[in-house]
Motif scaffolding. Structure first.
Motif, PDB file in Angstrom:
ATOM      1  N   LYS A 233       0.823  -1.216   0.000  1.00  0.00           N
ATOM      2  CA  LYS A 233       0.000   0.000   0.000  1.00  0.00           C
ATOM      3  C   LYS A 233       0.854   1.263   0.000  1.00  0.00           C
ATOM      4  O   LYS A 233       0.375   2.340  -0.392  1.00  0.00           O
ATOM      5  CB  LYS A 233      -0.956   0.001   1.188  1.00  0.00           C
ATOM      6  N   GLU A 234       2.110   1.178   0.433  1.00  0.00           N
ATOM      7  CA  GLU A 234       3.012   2.330   0.453  1.00  0.00           C
ATOM      8  C   GLU A 234       4.055   2.249  -0.663  1.00  0.00           C
ATOM      9  O   GLU A 234       5.148   2.795  -0.543  1.00  0.00           O
ATOM     10  CB  GLU A 234       3.692   2.441   1.812  1.00  0.00           C
ATOM     11  N   ALA A 235       3.715   1.591  -1.745  1.00  0.00           N
ATOM     12  CA  ALA A 235       4.654   1.461  -2.871  1.00  0.00           C
ATOM     13  C   ALA A 235       4.703   2.723  -3.710  1.00  0.00           C
ATOM     14  O   ALA A 235       3.719   3.463  -3.820  1.00  0.00           O
ATOM     15  CB  ALA A 235       4.236   0.279  -3.749  1.00  0.00           C
ATOM     16  N   ASP A 236       5.848   2.967  -4.325  1.00  0.00           N
ATOM     17  CA  ASP A 236       5.973   3.941  -5.398  1.00  0.00           C
ATOM     18  C   ASP A 236       5.468   3.237  -6.653  1.00  0.00           C
ATOM     19  O   ASP A 236       6.089   2.269  -7.126  1.00  0.00           O
ATOM     20  CB  ASP A 236       7.440   4.361  -5.549  1.00  0.00           C
ATOM     21  N   LEU A 237       4.346   3.694  -7.221  1.00  0.00           N
ATOM     22  CA  LEU A 237       3.710   2.958  -8.304  1.00  0.00           C
ATOM     23  C   LEU A 237       4.545   2.943  -9.576  1.00  0.00           C
ATOM     24  O   LEU A 237       4.487   1.975 -10.349  1.00  0.00           O
ATOM     25  CB  LEU A 237       2.315   3.513  -8.572  1.00  0.00           C
ATOM     26  N   LEU A 244       7.612  -4.757 -12.331  1.00  0.00           N
ATOM     27  CA  LEU A 244       6.716  -5.726 -12.948  1.00  0.00           C
ATOM     28  C   LEU A 244       7.114  -5.997 -14.402  1.00  0.00           C
ATOM     29  O   LEU A 244       7.234  -7.157 -14.822  1.00  0.00           O
ATOM     30  CB  LEU A 244       5.278  -5.224 -12.878  1.00  0.00           C
ATOM     31  N   LEU A 245       7.324  -4.949 -15.167  1.00  0.00           N
ATOM     32  CA  LEU A 245       7.637  -5.118 -16.583  1.00  0.00           C
ATOM     33  C   LEU A 245       8.987  -5.807 -16.782  1.00  0.00           C
ATOM     34  O   LEU A 245       9.133  -6.682 -17.639  1.00  0.00           O
ATOM     35  CB  LEU A 245       7.619  -3.763 -17.292  1.00  0.00           C
ATOM     36  N   ASN A 246       9.964  -5.434 -15.984  1.00  0.00           N
ATOM     37  CA  ASN A 246      11.274  -6.072 -16.117  1.00  0.00           C
ATOM     38  C   ASN A 246      11.207  -7.535 -15.694  1.00  0.00           C
ATOM     39  O   ASN A 246      11.726  -8.420 -16.381  1.00  0.00           O
ATOM     40  CB  ASN A 246      12.313  -5.324 -15.274  1.00  0.00           C
ATOM     41  N   GLY A 247      10.532  -7.789 -14.570  1.00  0.00           N
ATOM     42  CA  GLY A 247      10.466  -9.156 -14.067  1.00  0.00           C
ATOM     43  C   GLY A 247       9.665 -10.087 -14.948  1.00  0.00           C
ATOM     44  O   GLY A 247       9.968 -11.277 -15.042  1.00  0.00           O
ATOM     45  N   CYS A 343       7.520  -4.307  -3.279  1.00  0.00           N
ATOM     46  CA  CYS A 343       7.748  -2.908  -3.623  1.00  0.00           C
ATOM     47  C   CYS A 343       7.076  -2.070  -2.551  1.00  0.00           C
ATOM     48  O   CYS A 343       5.847  -2.148  -2.359  1.00  0.00           O
ATOM     49  CB  CYS A 343       7.179  -2.583  -4.996  1.00  0.00           C
ATOM     50  N   THR A 344       7.852  -1.291  -1.821  1.00  0.00           N
ATOM     51  CA  THR A 344       7.321  -0.461  -0.740  1.00  0.00           C
ATOM     52  C   THR A 344       8.296   0.658  -0.433  1.00  0.00           C
ATOM     53  O   THR A 344       9.512   0.510  -0.615  1.00  0.00           O
ATOM     54  CB  THR A 344       7.075  -1.304   0.529  1.00  0.00           C
ATOM     55  N   THR A 345       7.763   1.774   0.037  1.00  0.00           N
ATOM     56  CA  THR A 345       8.627   2.867   0.502  1.00  0.00           C
ATOM     57  C   THR A 345       8.832   2.811   2.004  1.00  0.00           C
ATOM     58  O   THR A 345       9.561   3.632   2.565  1.00  0.00           O
ATOM     59  CB  THR A 345       8.011   4.228   0.134  1.00  0.00           C
ATOM     60  N   ASN A 346       8.195   1.856   2.665  1.00  0.00           N
ATOM     61  CA  ASN A 346       8.305   1.704   4.118  1.00  0.00           C
ATOM     62  C   ASN A 346       9.403   0.687   4.417  1.00  0.00           C
ATOM     63  O   ASN A 346       9.236  -0.509   4.183  1.00  0.00           O
ATOM     64  CB  ASN A 346       6.963   1.238   4.689  1.00  0.00           C
ATOM     65  N   ALA A 347      10.521   1.160   4.949  1.00  0.00           N
ATOM     66  CA  ALA A 347      11.670   0.288   5.195  1.00  0.00           C
ATOM     67  C   ALA A 347      11.334  -0.815   6.193  1.00  0.00           C
ATOM     68  O   ALA A 347      11.820  -1.953   6.065  1.00  0.00           O
ATOM     69  CB  ALA A 347      12.854   1.110   5.708  1.00  0.00           C
ATOM     70  N   GLN A 348      10.509  -0.503   7.196  1.00  0.00           N
ATOM     71  CA  GLN A 348      10.153  -1.524   8.187  1.00  0.00           C
ATOM     72  C   GLN A 348       9.325  -2.630   7.548  1.00  0.00           C
ATOM     73  O   GLN A 348       9.526  -3.824   7.842  1.00  0.00           O
ATOM     74  CB  GLN A 348       9.385  -0.891   9.344  1.00  0.00           C
ATOM     75  N   THR A 349       8.411  -2.262   6.652  1.00  0.00           N
ATOM     76  CA  THR A 349       7.612  -3.273   5.960  1.00  0.00           C
ATOM     77  C   THR A 349       8.500  -4.144   5.089  1.00  0.00           C
ATOM     78  O   THR A 349       8.345  -5.370   5.045  1.00  0.00           O
ATOM     79  CB  THR A 349       6.526  -2.611   5.101  1.00  0.00           C
ATOM     80  N   VAL A 364      13.688  -6.324  -1.833  1.00  0.00           N
ATOM     81  CA  VAL A 364      12.912  -5.109  -1.617  1.00  0.00           C
ATOM     82  C   VAL A 364      13.270  -4.122  -2.724  1.00  0.00           C
ATOM     83  O   VAL A 364      14.441  -3.756  -2.893  1.00  0.00           O
ATOM     84  CB  VAL A 364      13.209  -4.485  -0.238  1.00  0.00           C
ATOM     85  N   ASN A 365      12.275  -3.727  -3.509  1.00  0.00           N
ATOM     86  CA  ASN A 365      12.451  -2.706  -4.551  1.00  0.00           C
ATOM     87  C   ASN A 365      13.567  -3.045  -5.545  1.00  0.00           C
ATOM     88  O   ASN A 365      14.352  -2.183  -5.952  1.00  0.00           O
ATOM     89  CB  ASN A 365      12.730  -1.331  -3.907  1.00  0.00           C
TER      90      ASN A 365
END
Length: 415
Positions: A233-237, A244-247, A343-349, A364-365
Motif C-alpha cells: 500500500k506504500e509502494a511507489d507505483l 513488474l515489466l522487467n520481471g 515494492c514499498t517505501t516503508n523500510a520496516q515493511t 525489496v524494490n
C-alpha cells in the motif's frame, strides 16, 4: 563395466587429482577455457543449430527453445562468467578458527570439495560451461547429463573444455558429459552412490520430482520459479510498474521471471489500470482473481486454488490481497521458495517481508531478474537451490564445498 559406472568411476578418480592443483593452476586452465569458447564459437553455434532444428521439429515450447538457444552474445556471456570465476577467491583450503578447548586441543574447520557433483538438466547448454567451470574451481569432478534437446550443443562445449584440460595435463574426466540421453542410463546414474556425492537436477517439475524420488545419492533441488511481486500500500507505483515489466517481460523463459502479481487492496484502483495498459502493450495474457478481473480485458478468472503456475511465457497471475498478511499467506501457499519481491517505501515493511517470507532470495524494490549468481556477485551459478540443505539460493563456489574439522593437540588423550 557399464558405461555409467565407468564414467562415474573415472570422474571420482580424476577429482582426486584435481584436488592437488593450486589456485593459480586452476585459474590458468579456466582462463584458457574462456578463450577456447570464444575461438570455437562457430563450431558451438553450428552444433546448437542442430539442436534448434530438432527442437522446432519436435514442437518444443517457446520457453524451452529460448533456454536452448545460443547466440554469440550468450557464448560471450559464458566466457565472461568463467573469467569472473577466475577472479573470485578459491574457497578450497580456507580455514576458520573455532576454539581451543580447556584440555588444550585446538579446533578449526577447513573448506574442502564435495567430490563428484552430477548435474541433470534439460535444454540448457550453458550449464555445461557454467557447471564445468564452477566445479573445476571448487575442486570437484562433475558429471553432466543434459537432455536430448541440448545434446549436440553440450558435447560441442564439452569438447572445447576437454581440449583445454588435456593441453594443461589435467584428466578430461573431471568434466564428463553423458553422451547418451537414454532415460535408463539416467536411472543408473542416480544409483552411483559409491562415486557421486551430490546430484543437482535443473529443469521442470517432472524432472525434479523424478530425480528426488529415484536417487540413492543426496539431491539438492533446483525447483521451479514461481516468483511474485507484492505491491504494498506504500509502494511507489512507478517503481512497482518498472519492477513488474522487467520481471515479467525482459526474458520470460527463465526461473527468475515473475509469475504472480499481488496488489494491496488500498492501491489497486490506482495501480491496476496502469498494469492493464502496460501489460496489454506487451501482449501479456492475464489470469486474474475475481476482484482484479474487472481491470483487464479478456482476463481468465482464477479460482482461489488455481494460482501457483510457472508460465515461462508472456502470462501472469494477478491477485488483490487485503493486507500484508494476506500477501504472505498467498506466497506461502503458492510460492516455490525461489524468489519473492516487495515494492514499498516503508523500510520496516520491507525488512519484515524479508524476515517473514520463506524463499531463497527475498528482495525489496529490486527486480526478480537479479536472482542470479552472476548478478549477485557469485560469478556463474550452478543453479538456485530451493531445498534447505547446506545451500539455499544461487549456488556459487562456496556452495560447492563443505567443511571438515581440523584438530591439533600435543598428545592429549580422553579420560
Amino acid at each position: 563395466m557399464s558405461l555409467i559406472k565407468e564414467l562415474s568411476k573415472g570422474a571420482a578418480k580424476a577429482a582426486k587429482k584435481l584436488a592437488l592443483l593450486s589456485t593459480a593452476q586452476k585459474n590458468r586452465v579456466l582462463s584458457a577455457m574462456a578463450q577456447g569458447l570464444r575461438e570455437q564459437q562457430a563450431t558451438i553455434l553450428e552444433a546448437n543449430k542442430l539442436d534448434l532444428d530438432a527442437a522446432h521439429n519436435a514442437g518444443l515450447s517457446p520457453a524451452m527453445i529460448d533456454r536452448l538457444t545460443l547466440t554469440p552474445d550468450r557464448i560471450e556471456a559464458m566466457a565472461q562468467g568463467i573469467e569472473t570465476i577466475v577472479s573470485l577467491p578459491d574457497p578450497v583450503g580456507a580455514t576458520r578458527e573455532l576454539c581451543t578447548r580447556p584440555n588444550g586441543i585446538h579446533i578449526r574447520k577447513m573448506r574442502v570439495p564435495l567430490g563428484v557433483v552430477c548435474m541433470i538438466y534439460e535444454a540448457r547448454p550453458n550449464v555445461t560451461a557454467d557447471a564445468g567451470a564452477l566445479c573445476f574451481k571448487s575442486g570437484n569432478g562433475v558429471i553432466l547429463r543434459g537432455g536430448k534437446e541440448a545434446l549436440q550443443s553440450s558435447l560441442a562445449i564439452a569438447s572445447v573444455l576437454h581440449q583445454v584440460l588435456e593441453t594443461h595435463g589435467v584428466p578430461k574426466d573431471v568434466i564428463t558429459v553423458v553422451p547418451d540421453p537414454d532415460r535408463a542410463l539416467m536411472m543408473e546414474l542416480m544409483q552411483q552412490k559409491d562415486y557421486i556425492d551430490l546430484i543437482i537436477p535443473r529443469g521442470g517439475e517432472g524432472l525434479i520430482n523424478f530425480v528426488t524420488e529415484n536417487s540413492t545419492v543426496p539431491v539438492i533441488q533446483h525447483f521451479k520459479g514461481v516468483c511474485h511481486l507484492y505491491v504494498d500500500k506504500e509502494a511507489d507505483l512507478d517503481v512497482a510498474l518498472s519492477l513488474l515489466l522487467n520481471g515479467k517481460t525482459q526474458r520470460t523463459g527463465v526461473c527468475n521471471a515473475l509469475e504472480g502479481l499481488l496488489v494491496h487492496g488500498e492501491i489497486a484502483a490506482a495501480f491496476l489500470p496502469l498494469v492493464a495498459q502496460a501489460l496489454a502493450d506487451k501482449q501479456v495474457k492475464i489470469n486474474a482473481c475475481q476482484r482484479s478481473s474487472s481491470y483487464f480485458e479478456n482476463a481468465t478468472i482464477l479460482a482461489d486454488d488455481e494460482f501457483g503456475e510457472e508460465y515461462l511465457s508472456l502470462e501472469i497471475a494477478v491477485r488483490i490481497v487485503d493486507d500484508f498478511d494476506a500477501a504472505l499467506d498467498h506466497i506461502d501457499a503458492f510460492g516455490s521458495h525461489h524468489t519473492e519481491v516487495i515494492c514499498t517505501t516503508n523500510a520496516q515493511t520491507g525488512a519484515l517481508f524479508q524476515r517473514s517470507v520463506d524463499a531463497s532470495v527475498v528482495m525489496v524494490n529490486a527486480s526478480s531478474r537479479f536472482s542470479d549468481g552472476g548478478e549477485l556477485g557469485l560469478g556463474a551459478e550452478i543453479g538456485i537451490a530451493t531445498s534447505k540443505l547446506h545451500a539455499y539460493g544461487p549456488m556459487g563456489l562456496e556452495s560447492l564445498t563443505t567443511e571438515k574439522y581440523l584438530v591439533d593437540g600435543e598428545g592429549q588423550v580422553r579420560s
